[in-house]
Motif scaffolding. Structure first.
Motif: not given
Length: 643
Positions: A261, A317-318, A447, A512
């Protein structure tokens, strides 16, 4: 005079050129006409037009595409919307490829060499690493950083000639011995390798990636040297994506997901039942890294401020997103795109009720932005967003900028009352937009559970309760089918109840980044691109032959010295199937009924038939392209084996 003497050929040529996507057969016919039947002057004319057509096709295949879909196409003038969602879609080119530098960080601690388990994890890691060596392109480079209590690096090696052979030798010499799992120093060494690149063609004009394979025993985030030091983590994770792959049940999914991440990579894992499919999990990742089609992709949204439109937030998301200027603008940083993949984001807008004197006079509403209105000639429509984007074809290349169609909604005064009010009640939200809204909402729920700090092994019942509450909150959403999410939630709940927390971590990483990961087994991966599927098929055949220990089968052969996999029947079967479908489609699918006498029905059937045949042709052409790519890799792979 020449043209008058050849009306049939000219007409055929013009029809082919007018087609936006000429097939290979059409291009071949054009070339035959040019070479054999037309005089030199006209031949030159044909060559110029043919070249222009091919250049247009090549440009289209390397272009990023951006599009938008509002949740409702029509909003009454008198209504304000505090949360109006717009789906933003970013689609990667289908072709083009960026050379890459990959650092494979391989855990060779003693835990990989359990004598009671055959084949051992070490042998499976070696086979997967050789598979990577065999599938990287000649222009790519690979460095192998092996670590237990300390890291050892091979340096970057070109995947051609001696470099590919040397990489195979490095893998053969890997040995799992006692000692700790020095994960942090190994990642620092990987960053050092990529940072050390200098010179044209050797440095920052190439993408750098880190791929980490570890069983994780002895390396958890808590209490591990280096974790929790923001300055060191910023240096380590801000430069290159780290794609992590956990082996077996002993690894710490929290630590590997955290690394992924923070670096904008992905986290995958293979469970104990599928640890022999390490190569398959690696193939899913490698299928993306070797097909990067665009870099530094960014989308900029600008709200129609004069009409009171404001951007509140973006569900990304990511991926990074930033709203600026009090909601007047927003930027989404997408970064690198793999060929054939698409990213979806949900933009949340606020805009007030609209009032228009023109509407009261029986005219039309077009917002304050009259220039946009006059340019697009859209009656009764309000402009909400302007959409621009940029990307590069490779690192260091000039940015390509473009504009996508803006976001408009109907604000017709006709729907404010009377008989048209019933029509307004029948307006349904876009199912596609709803699909992505609820997926982002569920991602936030899961999450939050993963990062909540509690003991996730006891989270099965908690997730089940969260899902029931989530479903109750959305049960009256018109046009929404939660069946596609319920199956995924059931799989996560089942994994938590059996103590397999890694599945939930990998699910979070998948959604993500909207990118394929191995969810315990590579066959469970979502978001697979065509290149990923092809490599996964090869890797799974490698798994079959490696675990069988026979060295080969009638359909596939694995050479342990080179990492080569031969699967001659896969693409042949696909092409044979497409050919059969193409032959039968006009008789089985789109043949008008015998009782149909209306000319419009015959015309509609003909249109559907032509569209279907064109889609089948595109699919066959894609498979032929993949076959050529596979043949090239196979030749290169066996060339290495003969060195």
């Amino acid at each position: 005079q020449v043209i008058q003497q050849q009306p049939v050929y000219i007409k055929a040529f013009q029809g082919s050129i007018a087609h936006s996507h000429p097939t290979a057969d059409q291009l071949a016919k054009m070339e035959t006409i040019r070479a054999m039947m037309l005089p030199p002057l006209l031949t030159s004319f044909f060559s110029i037009l043919l070249l222009a057509q091919l250049m247009t096709m090549a440009t289209a295949e390397t272009a990023v595409k951006v599009s938008t879909t509002p949740i409702f196409p029509e909003i009454p003038l008198g209504q304000a919307r505090k949360d109006f969602q717009v789906l933003l879609r970013v689609e990667a080119p289908a072709a083009h490829r960026v050379p890459v530098d990959v650092v494979a960080v391989l855990d060779v601690s003693g835990s990989l060499n359990d004598p009671e388990k055959q084949p051992s994890k070490l042998s499976l890691v070696k086979a997967a690493a050789k598979f990577m060596v065999g599938k990287l392109y000649d222009g790519d480079r690979l460095s192998i950083v092996a670590f237990n209590d300390r890291p050892v690096s091979s340096g970057l090696l070109y995947m051609s000639g001696d470099g590919r052979r040397n990489a195979m030798n490095v893998i053969d010499e890997l040995d799992a011995r006692g000692g700790g799992t020095a994960l942090w120093p190994a990642l620092e060494e990987a960053v050092k390798v990529l940072d050390g690149r200098t010179g044209p063609g050797y440095g920052r004009d190439r993408l750098g990636f880190i791929v980490l394979l570890s069983d994780g025993e002895g390396s958890s985030r808590r209490g591990f040297g280096g974790w929790g030091e923001p300055r060191r983590e910023s240096v380590l994770f801000s430069r290159y994506p780290v794609h992590t792959l956990g082996l077996g049940s002993a690894h710490d999914p929290e630590a590997l997901l955290y690394i992924a991440q923070e670096s904008h990579g992905t986290y995958s894992f293979v469970d104990d039942e599928n640890v022999d499919k390490i190569a398959g999990a690696l193939a899913v990742c490698l299928g993306g890294l070797t097909t990067v089609a665009a870099v530094d992709t960014r989308v900029v949204l600008k709200a129609a401020e004069l009409d009171g439109v404001r951007i509140d937030r973006v569900d990304s998301g990511g991926y990074g997103s930033r709203v600026s200027c009090g909601g007047a603008a927003c930027e989404v940083a997408v970064g690198a795109l793999y060929a054939g993949e698409a990213k979806h984001f949900v933009v949340h807008l606020h805009f007030p009720a609209a009032a228009s004197s023109a509407a009261e006079d029986g005219g039309y509403y077009c917002g304050v932005d009259l220039a946009a209105c006059d340019h697009r000639r859209r009656r009764h429509e309000q402009n909400l967003l302007a959409v621009g984007y940029s990307y590069s074809l490779h690192p260091g290349a000039p940015a390509i900028t473009a504009e996508a169609p803006g976001v408009f909604v109907q604000r017709s005064p006709e729907i404010l009352g009377g008989a048209a009010a019933g029509r307004q009640a029948l307006l349904l939200p876009s199912p596609e937009v709803l699909h992505h809204i609820v997926r982002f909402e569920l991602l936030d729920v899961v999450a939050g559970l993963v990062h909540g700090g509690g003991e996730l092994k006891d989270g099965g019942e908690m997730l089940q309760l969260m899902w029931e509450e989530f479903r109750a909150c959305h049960q009256f959403w018109a046009g929404l089918d939660l069946g596609f999410l319920e199956t995924e939630v059931e799989a996560m709940v089942a994994s938590l109840r059996t103590g397999k927390v890694a599945y939930v971590h990998a699910w979070v990483s998948t959604h993500q980044m909207q990118r394929a990961t191995s969810l315990g087994s590579p066959e469970k991966a979502e978001y697979l691109t065509p290149a990923m599927r092809l490599l996964l098929e090869e890797a799974l055949r490698l798994t079959e032959t490696t675990t069988a220990g026979s060295g080969g089968t009638a359909e596939a052969h694995y050479d342990s010295a080179s990492g080569c996999v031969d699967m001659p029947q896969v693409i042949d079967r696909r092409l044979e199937l497409w050919s059969k479908v193409r032959r039968d489609v006009q008789h089985l699918m789109f043949q008008p009924a015998a009782s149909a006498v209306d000319g419009d029905e015959h015309l509609q059937a003909a249109v559907f038939q032509e569209a279907s045949l064109e889609a089948i042709d595109r699919a066959m052409h894609r498979d032929i392209y993949l076959a050529v790519v596979y043949a090239s890799k196979k030749w290169r792979c066996h060339s290495v084996a003969s060195m």
